[in-house]
Design a protein around this motif. Structure first.
Motif, PDB file in Angstrom:
ATOM      1  N   UNK A 106      -1.516  10.858 -10.389  1.00 31.84           N
ATOM      2  CA  UNK A 106      -0.369  10.212  -9.748  1.00 31.84           C
ATOM      3  C   UNK A 106       0.309  11.175  -8.776  1.00 31.84           C
ATOM      4  N   UNK A 107       0.457  12.433  -9.185  1.00 31.57           N
ATOM      5  CA  UNK A 107       1.093  13.439  -8.325  1.00 31.57           C
ATOM      6  C   UNK A 107       0.256  13.672  -7.064  1.00 31.57           C
ATOM      7  N   UNK A 108      -1.042  13.772  -7.216  1.00 36.03           N
ATOM      8  CA  UNK A 108      -1.909  14.004  -6.058  1.00 36.03           C
ATOM      9  C   UNK A 108      -1.919  12.783  -5.137  1.00 36.03           C
ATOM     10  N   UNK A 109      -1.914  11.582  -5.717  1.00 33.41           N
ATOM     11  CA  UNK A 109      -1.852  10.365  -4.900  1.00 33.41           C
ATOM     12  C   UNK A 109      -0.578  10.368  -4.063  1.00 33.41           C
ATOM     13  N   UNK A 110       0.533  10.776  -4.659  1.00 35.24           N
ATOM     14  CA  UNK A 110       1.803  10.806  -3.935  1.00 35.24           C
ATOM     15  C   UNK A 110       1.733  11.761  -2.738  1.00 35.24           C
ATOM     16  N   UNK A 111       0.997  12.859  -2.902  1.00 37.44           N
ATOM     17  CA  UNK A 111       0.852  13.827  -1.814  1.00 37.44           C
ATOM     18  C   UNK A 111      -0.001  13.292  -0.672  1.00 37.44           C
ATOM     19  N   UNK A 112      -0.951  12.446  -0.990  1.00 38.45           N
ATOM     20  CA  UNK A 112      -1.961  12.020  -0.012  1.00 38.45           C
ATOM     21  C   UNK A 112      -1.726  10.656   0.619  1.00 38.45           C
ATOM     22  N   UNK A 113      -1.039   9.767  -0.071  1.00 44.82           N
ATOM     23  CA  UNK A 113      -1.041   8.355   0.311  1.00 44.82           C
ATOM     24  C   UNK A 113      -0.519   8.105   1.721  1.00 44.82           C
ATOM     25  N   UNK A 114       0.525   8.785   2.152  1.00 48.92           N
ATOM     26  CA  UNK A 114       1.119   8.484   3.461  1.00 48.92           C
ATOM     27  C   UNK A 114       0.198   8.860   4.615  1.00 48.92           C
ATOM     28  N   UNK A 115      -0.382  10.060   4.564  1.00 51.40           N
ATOM     29  CA  UNK A 115      -1.260  10.451   5.674  1.00 51.40           C
ATOM     30  C   UNK A 115      -2.579   9.670   5.640  1.00 51.40           C
ATOM     31  N   UNK A 116      -3.038   9.315   4.434  1.00 48.63           N
ATOM     32  CA  UNK A 116      -4.245   8.488   4.354  1.00 48.63           C
ATOM     33  C   UNK A 116      -3.973   7.065   4.850  1.00 48.63           C
ATOM     34  N   UNK A 117      -2.779   6.536   4.570  1.00 52.31           N
ATOM     35  CA  UNK A 117      -2.415   5.213   5.084  1.00 52.31           C
ATOM     36  C   UNK A 117      -2.329   5.255   6.609  1.00 52.31           C
ATOM     37  N   UNK A 118      -1.815   6.361   7.162  1.00 46.50           N
ATOM     38  CA  UNK A 118      -1.764   6.506   8.621  1.00 46.50           C
ATOM     39  C   UNK A 118      -3.174   6.490   9.195  1.00 46.50           C
ATOM     40  N   UNK A 119      -4.113   7.169   8.518  1.00 46.83           N
ATOM     41  CA  UNK A 119      -5.504   7.179   8.983  1.00 46.83           C
ATOM     42  C   UNK A 119      -6.118   5.784   8.884  1.00 46.83           C
ATOM     43  N   UNK A 120      -5.789   5.055   7.812  1.00 43.72           N
ATOM     44  CA  UNK A 120      -6.286   3.679   7.634  1.00 43.72           C
ATOM     45  C   UNK A 120      -5.797   2.790   8.784  1.00 43.72           C
ATOM     46  N   UNK A 121      -4.512   2.923   9.100  1.00 43.19           N
ATOM     47  CA  UNK A 121      -3.907   2.145  10.190  1.00 43.19           C
ATOM     48  C   UNK A 121      -4.572   2.501  11.516  1.00 43.19           C
ATOM     49  N   UNK A 122      -4.666   3.802  11.788  1.00 46.65           N
ATOM     50  CA  UNK A 122      -5.251   4.247  13.050  1.00 46.65           C
ATOM     51  C   UNK A 122      -6.710   3.831  13.156  1.00 46.65           C
ATOM     52  N   UNK A 123      -7.462   3.932  12.066  1.00 45.55           N
ATOM     53  CA  UNK A 123      -8.877   3.554  12.114  1.00 45.55           C
ATOM     54  C   UNK A 123      -9.034   2.067  12.430  1.00 45.55           C
ATOM     55  N   UNK A 124      -8.174   1.239  11.867  1.00 51.45           N
ATOM     56  CA  UNK A 124      -8.222  -0.194  12.189  1.00 51.45           C
ATOM     57  C   UNK A 124      -7.985  -0.437  13.668  1.00 51.45           C
ATOM     58  N   UNK A 125      -7.024   0.280  14.239  1.00 45.30           N
ATOM     59  CA  UNK A 125      -6.737   0.133  15.664  1.00 45.30           C
ATOM     60  C   UNK A 125      -7.888   0.673  16.513  1.00 45.30           C
ATOM     61  N   UNK A 126      -8.478   1.801  16.097  1.00 40.81           N
ATOM     62  CA  UNK A 126      -9.620   2.369  16.834  1.00 40.81           C
ATOM     63  C   UNK A 126     -10.799   1.401  16.816  1.00 40.81           C
ATOM     64  N   UNK A 127     -11.049   0.807  15.640  1.00 36.36           N
ATOM     65  CA  UNK A 127     -12.136  -0.163  15.532  1.00 36.36           C
ATOM     66  C   UNK A 127     -11.882  -1.355  16.455  1.00 36.36           C
ATOM     67  N   UNK A 128     -10.643  -1.772  16.523  1.00 39.16           N
ATOM     68  CA  UNK A 128     -10.296  -2.881  17.419  1.00 39.16           C
ATOM     69  C   UNK A 128     -10.502  -2.475  18.874  1.00 39.16           C
ATOM     70  N   UNK A 129     -10.093  -1.259  19.228  1.00 41.13           N
ATOM     71  CA  UNK A 129     -10.297  -0.770  20.587  1.00 41.13           C
ATOM     72  C   UNK A 129     -11.779  -0.762  20.949  1.00 41.13           C
ATOM     73  N   UNK A 130     -12.610  -0.418  19.981  1.00 40.62           N
ATOM     74  CA  UNK A 130     -14.053  -0.347  20.210  1.00 40.62           C
ATOM     75  C   UNK A 130     -14.697  -1.724  20.159  1.00 40.62           C
ATOM     76  N   UNK A 131     -13.935  -2.728  19.756  1.00 39.44           N
ATOM     77  CA  UNK A 131     -14.457  -4.082  19.699  1.00 39.44           C
ATOM     78  C   UNK A 131     -15.196  -4.418  18.437  1.00 39.44           C
ATOM     79  N   UNK A 132     -15.055  -3.557  17.394  1.00 40.09           N
ATOM     80  CA  UNK A 132     -15.802  -3.808  16.162  1.00 40.09           C
ATOM     81  C   UNK A 132     -14.932  -4.303  15.016  1.00 40.09           C
ATOM     82  N   UNK A 133     -13.663  -4.503  15.262  1.00 41.31           N
ATOM     83  CA  UNK A 133     -12.791  -5.005  14.191  1.00 41.31           C
ATOM     84  C   UNK A 133     -12.197  -6.337  14.619  1.00 41.31           C
ATOM     85  N   UNK A 134     -12.050  -7.236  13.668  1.00 41.64           N
ATOM     86  CA  UNK A 134     -11.378  -8.496  14.007  1.00 41.64           C
ATOM     87  C   UNK A 134      -9.925  -8.213  14.346  1.00 41.64           C
ATOM     88  N   UNK A 135      -9.334  -9.084  15.093  1.00 39.92           N
ATOM     89  CA  UNK A 135      -7.948  -8.906  15.490  1.00 39.92           C
ATOM     90  C   UNK A 135      -7.016  -8.989  14.302  1.00 39.92           C
TER      91      UNK A 135
END
Length: 163
Positions: free
Chosen positions: A130-159
């Motif tokens: 739980x402690x380690x998840x708390x340390x990681x979750x925000x930056x990993x969520x940012x990467x998840x968000x950014x990756x979705x947008x990158x995939x959309x930019x590349x045309x490989x993600x649904x809108x």
């Protein structure tokens, strides 16, 4: 001052040449930060900023963007599951408006429904404490968000649903 774009599709129209993007997961106490590679194909978690005052937070984000030679920002927009906009969406819009006053970099909004939940599930599956998840979750969520947008930019993600 720059404009705030409602999707990565609009961001595609203003990007020129290779340069990274900065992804942000805005929380009330922290900001998760991720950075893409210069070809905008892979998002990597970078850090979590403990929020203080807007000007200090924005200065740190702009410093990161300058250091990465970034071409823009992608902010996660926490739309409710039913598509409605609550107080967190309003806070994100306010943050984006205030950040736009300080930079010429474009700022795109990306529907982040379930990003934190997905990252939490991934960390639980990886047997992180739980402690380690708390340390990681925000930056990993940012990467998840950014990756979705990158995939959309590349045309490989649904809108993502309109924000």
């Amino acid at each position: 001052m720059t404009s705030i774009l409602s999707s990565p599709d609009e961001l595609r129209d203003v990007l020129t040449g290779p340069a990274s993007l900065i992804g942000l997961d805005l929380g009330s106490k922290t900001i998760g930060v991720a950075v893409s590679d210069r070809l905008r194909t892979i998002a990597s978690p970078r850090l979590t900023i403990k929020r203080t005052k807007f000007k200090a937070d924005a200065a740190q984000l702009l410093e990161i963007a300058a250091g990465e030679d970034a071409a823009g920002f992608v902010l996660g927009l926490p739309v409710n599951m039913d598509g409605t906009h609550g107080p967190r969406v309003q806070a994100t819009h306010a943050f984006a408006r205030n950040l736009a006053k300080l930079t010429d970099l474009p700022i795109a909004l990306w529907d982040e429904r379930l990003s934190t939940a997905a990252v939490e599930r991934m960390l639980i599956d990886a047997d992180r404490s739980r402690a380690r998840r708390a340390q990681l979750v925000d930056k990993l969520a940012a990467a998840w968000i950014l990756q979705g947008a990158l995939d959309r930019l590349a045309g490989s993600a649904p809108g993502a649903p309109e924000a």
